[in-house]
Design a protein around this motif. Structure first.
Motif, PDB file in Angstrom:
ATOM      1  N   GLY A   2       0.847  -1.288   0.112  1.00 59.02           N
ATOM      2  CA  GLY A   2       0.021  -0.027  -0.040  1.00 59.02           C
ATOM      3  C   GLY A   2       0.688   1.206  -0.131  1.00 59.02           C
ATOM      4  N   LEU A   3       0.627   2.242  -0.931  1.00 55.46           N
ATOM      5  CA  LEU A   3       1.416   3.346  -1.037  1.00 55.46           C
ATOM      6  C   LEU A   3       0.780   4.623  -0.085  1.00 55.46           C
ATOM      7  CD1 LEU A   3       3.548   4.887  -2.650  1.00 55.46           C
ATOM      8  CD2 LEU A   3       2.024   5.536  -4.198  1.00 55.46           C
ATOM      9  N   SER A   4       1.657   5.179   0.652  1.00 50.90           N
ATOM     10  CA  SER A   4       1.100   6.261   1.446  1.00 50.90           C
ATOM     11  C   SER A   4       2.135   7.528   1.577  1.00 50.90           C
ATOM     12  CB  SER A   4       0.856   5.904   3.051  1.00 50.90           C
ATOM     13  OG  SER A   4       2.135   5.337   3.396  1.00 50.90           O
ATOM     14  N   LEU A  56      14.776   0.924  -0.591  1.00 56.22           N
ATOM     15  CA  LEU A  56      14.994   2.129  -0.869  1.00 56.22           C
ATOM     16  C   LEU A  56      14.524   2.292  -2.226  1.00 56.22           C
ATOM     17  CD1 LEU A  56      18.286   2.995   0.804  1.00 56.22           C
ATOM     18  CD2 LEU A  56      16.106   3.206   1.746  1.00 56.22           C
ATOM     19  N   ASN A  57      13.544   2.922  -2.802  1.00 54.55           N
ATOM     20  CA  ASN A  57      13.036   2.986  -3.887  1.00 54.55           C
ATOM     21  C   ASN A  57      13.459   4.611  -4.398  1.00 54.55           C
ATOM     22  OD1 ASN A  57      11.743   2.428  -6.491  1.00 54.55           O
ATOM     23  ND2 ASN A  57       9.847   3.902  -5.745  1.00 54.55           N
ATOM     24  N   ILE A  58      14.150   4.466  -5.785  1.00 55.11           N
ATOM     25  CA  ILE A  58      14.749   5.711  -6.069  1.00 55.11           C
ATOM     26  C   ILE A  58      13.789   6.281  -7.456  1.00 55.11           C
ATOM     27  CG2 ILE A  58      16.727   7.150  -6.977  1.00 55.11           C
ATOM     28  CD1 ILE A  58      16.913   5.613  -4.072  1.00 55.11           C
ATOM     29  N   PRO A  59      12.964   7.474  -7.157  1.00 57.75           N
ATOM     30  CA  PRO A  59      12.161   7.585  -8.475  1.00 57.75           C
ATOM     31  C   PRO A  59      12.740   8.899  -9.144  1.00 57.75           C
ATOM     32  CG  PRO A  59      11.176   8.088  -6.122  1.00 57.75           C
ATOM     33  CD  PRO A  59      12.565   7.793  -5.846  1.00 57.75           C
ATOM     34  N   ASP A  60      12.694   8.622 -10.424  1.00 63.29           N
ATOM     35  CA  ASP A  60      12.913   9.800 -11.364  1.00 63.29           C
ATOM     36  C   ASP A  60      11.396  10.436 -11.688  1.00 63.29           C
ATOM     37  OD1 ASP A  60      14.108  11.582 -13.117  1.00 63.29           O
ATOM     38  OD2 ASP A  60      13.929  10.110 -14.801  1.00 63.29           O
ATOM     39  N   THR A  61      10.829  10.979 -10.592  1.00 62.90           N
ATOM     40  CA  THR A  61       9.439  11.477 -10.644  1.00 62.90           C
ATOM     41  C   THR A  61       9.057  12.332 -11.951  1.00 62.90           C
ATOM     42  OG1 THR A  61       9.642  11.207  -8.188  1.00 62.90           O
ATOM     43  CG2 THR A  61       7.736  12.574  -9.260  1.00 62.90           C
ATOM     44  N   VAL A  62       9.777  12.953 -12.452  1.00 64.29           N
ATOM     45  CA  VAL A  62       9.321  13.895 -13.481  1.00 64.29           C
ATOM     46  C   VAL A  62      10.033  13.360 -14.998  1.00 64.29           C
ATOM     47  CG1 VAL A  62       8.799  15.676 -12.182  1.00 64.29           C
ATOM     48  CG2 VAL A  62      10.936  15.638 -13.172  1.00 64.29           C
ATOM     49  N   CYS A 102      10.973   4.627 -12.609  1.00 60.33           N
ATOM     50  CA  CYS A 102      11.216   5.597 -13.827  1.00 60.33           C
ATOM     51  C   CYS A 102      10.276   6.063 -14.445  1.00 60.33           C
ATOM     52  CB  CYS A 102      12.197   5.012 -14.618  1.00 60.33           C
ATOM     53  SG  CYS A 102      14.026   4.670 -13.980  1.00 60.33           S
ATOM     54  N   GLN A 103       9.921   7.380 -14.618  1.00 63.36           N
ATOM     55  CA  GLN A 103       8.920   7.888 -15.476  1.00 63.36           C
ATOM     56  C   GLN A 103       9.264   8.192 -16.844  1.00 63.36           C
ATOM     57  OE1 GLN A 103       6.003   7.827 -12.450  1.00 63.36           O
ATOM     58  NE2 GLN A 103       5.502   8.604 -14.302  1.00 63.36           N
ATOM     59  N   ASN A 104       8.451   8.313 -17.610  1.00 62.54           N
ATOM     60  CA  ASN A 104       8.809   8.291 -19.264  1.00 62.54           C
ATOM     61  C   ASN A 104       8.662   9.379 -19.915  1.00 62.54           C
ATOM     62  OD1 ASN A 104       9.780   6.410 -21.238  1.00 62.54           O
ATOM     63  ND2 ASN A 104       7.653   6.333 -22.292  1.00 62.54           N
ATOM     64  N   ILE A 125       4.193  -1.456   3.347  1.00 59.18           N
ATOM     65  CA  ILE A 125       3.707  -0.209   3.306  1.00 59.18           C
ATOM     66  C   ILE A 125       4.931   0.364   2.396  1.00 59.18           C
ATOM     67  CG2 ILE A 125       3.466   1.710   4.484  1.00 59.18           C
ATOM     68  CD1 ILE A 125       2.216   0.291   6.892  1.00 59.18           C
ATOM     69  N   HIS A 126       4.770   1.191   1.711  1.00 64.39           N
ATOM     70  CA  HIS A 126       5.444   1.968   0.900  1.00 64.39           C
ATOM     71  C   HIS A 126       5.388   3.578   1.300  1.00 64.39           C
ATOM     72  CE1 HIS A 126       7.005   3.111  -3.513  1.00 64.39           C
ATOM     73  NE2 HIS A 126       7.696   4.017  -2.637  1.00 64.39           N
ATOM     74  N   THR A 127       6.197   4.328   1.553  1.00 63.36           N
ATOM     75  CA  THR A 127       5.641   5.662   2.113  1.00 63.36           C
ATOM     76  C   THR A 127       6.910   6.490   1.393  1.00 63.36           C
ATOM     77  OG1 THR A 127       5.219   6.885   4.076  1.00 63.36           O
ATOM     78  CG2 THR A 127       7.082   5.698   4.343  1.00 63.36           C
ATOM     79  N   PHE A 128       6.331   7.628   1.054  1.00 61.30           N
ATOM     80  CA  PHE A 128       7.300   8.713   0.350  1.00 61.30           C
ATOM     81  C   PHE A 128       7.191   9.916   0.658  1.00 61.30           C
ATOM     82  CE2 PHE A 128       4.149  10.671  -2.442  1.00 61.30           C
ATOM     83  CZ  PHE A 128       3.064  10.132  -2.310  1.00 61.30           C
ATOM     84  N   ILE A 129       8.163  10.883   0.476  1.00 62.99           N
ATOM     85  CA  ILE A 129       8.153  12.256   0.715  1.00 62.99           C
ATOM     86  C   ILE A 129       9.362  13.049  -0.326  1.00 62.99           C
ATOM     87  CG2 ILE A 129      10.081  12.346   2.467  1.00 62.99           C
ATOM     88  CD1 ILE A 129       8.172  14.483   3.991  1.00 62.99           C
TER      89      ILE A 129
END
Ligand SMILES: CC(C)C(=O)C(=O)O
Length: 244
Positions: free
Chosen positions: A21-23, A116-122, A153-155, A45-49
């Motif tokens: 679940g993402l929060s 540890l998830n590393i997002p390239d959000t944009v 990774c976002q596209n 639980i996956h939490t992000f800031i």
């Protein structure tokens, strides 16, 4: 329902899916996520800031120190509920200061994060940059050797699959992907592209790392892809529509 039904299904080979679940990093979201996943055999639980300067200053209106404190307190809070598997994402990591990433990731590991998830959000990074970011995080974050490093990774620049593979090459061992690459704006890395790239070239190109493979049975991909395509348009079409 997903946690109870899918999350309690044991495959013939003993595999049990993780139900996640993402929060956001606040107690209300984390409580709701835990309620959604706790009945699964393997709940997460996956939490992000957000950690980029622009997001911290204008979206969160928090100082970097406050963001570190919230992140570690909320990871510890998720663990305190009885959830042994907690994923943390520094949102917009692709545009975040790397020294700051090492600091916040060190603290969330101490607080109990297991992935540890590393997002390239944009969707802003190039493959060389994203691969190097994963390598640097692994090398400079104390405790990183005891957790899984993940890519997300976002596209937006059409590079989500290339960035994901660069992340895998540099040590990412969970790759967040979506069927047909569906996702916000131009979408996320496509499951079929990433799985087939690793299947076709994983040993050869990534052999220096002992070879990479996924546990995915690629025979089921086209059926899943067709099913998903019947219930939505493609991300690239959505993206073009949004901009026209
Ligand atoms: C919440 C995180 C993983 C996300 O979706 C993003 O930053 O793109």
């Amino acid at each position: 329902m997903i946690a109870k039904e899918v999350g309690n299904h044991v495959d013939d080979d003993g595999y049990v899916p993780v139900i996640c679940g993402l929060s956001r990093c606040n107690k209300g979201d984390i409580d709701a996520a835990w309620e959604g996943v706790r009945y699964a055999l393997r709940p997460r639980i996956h939490t992000f800031i957000a950690t980029s300067e622009i997001h911290m200053r204008h979206k969160l209106r928090k100082t970097p120190e406050e963001v570190i404190q919230i992140a570690s307190e909320m990871v510890a809070y998720a663990r305190s509920l009885g959830c042994e598997d907690v994923e943390f994402s520094p949102e917009d990591a692709g545009r975040s200061d790397t020294e700051f990433l090492y600091r916040i990731l060190t603290e969330v590991i101490k607080a109990g994060a297991t992935t540890l998830n590393i997002p390239d959000t944009v969707g802003y990074t190039l493959p060389s940059e994203f691969g190097s970011l994963i390598a640097k995080i692994k090398a400079n974050t104390p405790g990183a050797e005891n957790v899984i490093i993940s890519t997300h990774c976002q596209n937006d620049l059409g590079l989500a699959t290339a960035n994901t593979l660069a992340g895998a090459y540099n040590g990412g061992r969970q790759l967040e992907v979506t069927i047909n690459g569906i996702g916000e704006r131009a979408g996320n890395a496509s499951l079929q592209e990433v799985v087939m790239a690793i299947r076709c070239r994983g040993n050869e190109l990534l052999g220096g790392l002992g070879g990479l493979y996924t546990g995915i049975n690629s025979k089921h991909i086209s059926v899943a892809s067709r099913m998903v395509s019947t219930i939505g348009t493609s991300p690239s079409l959505e993206y073009c529509n949004a901009r026209s």
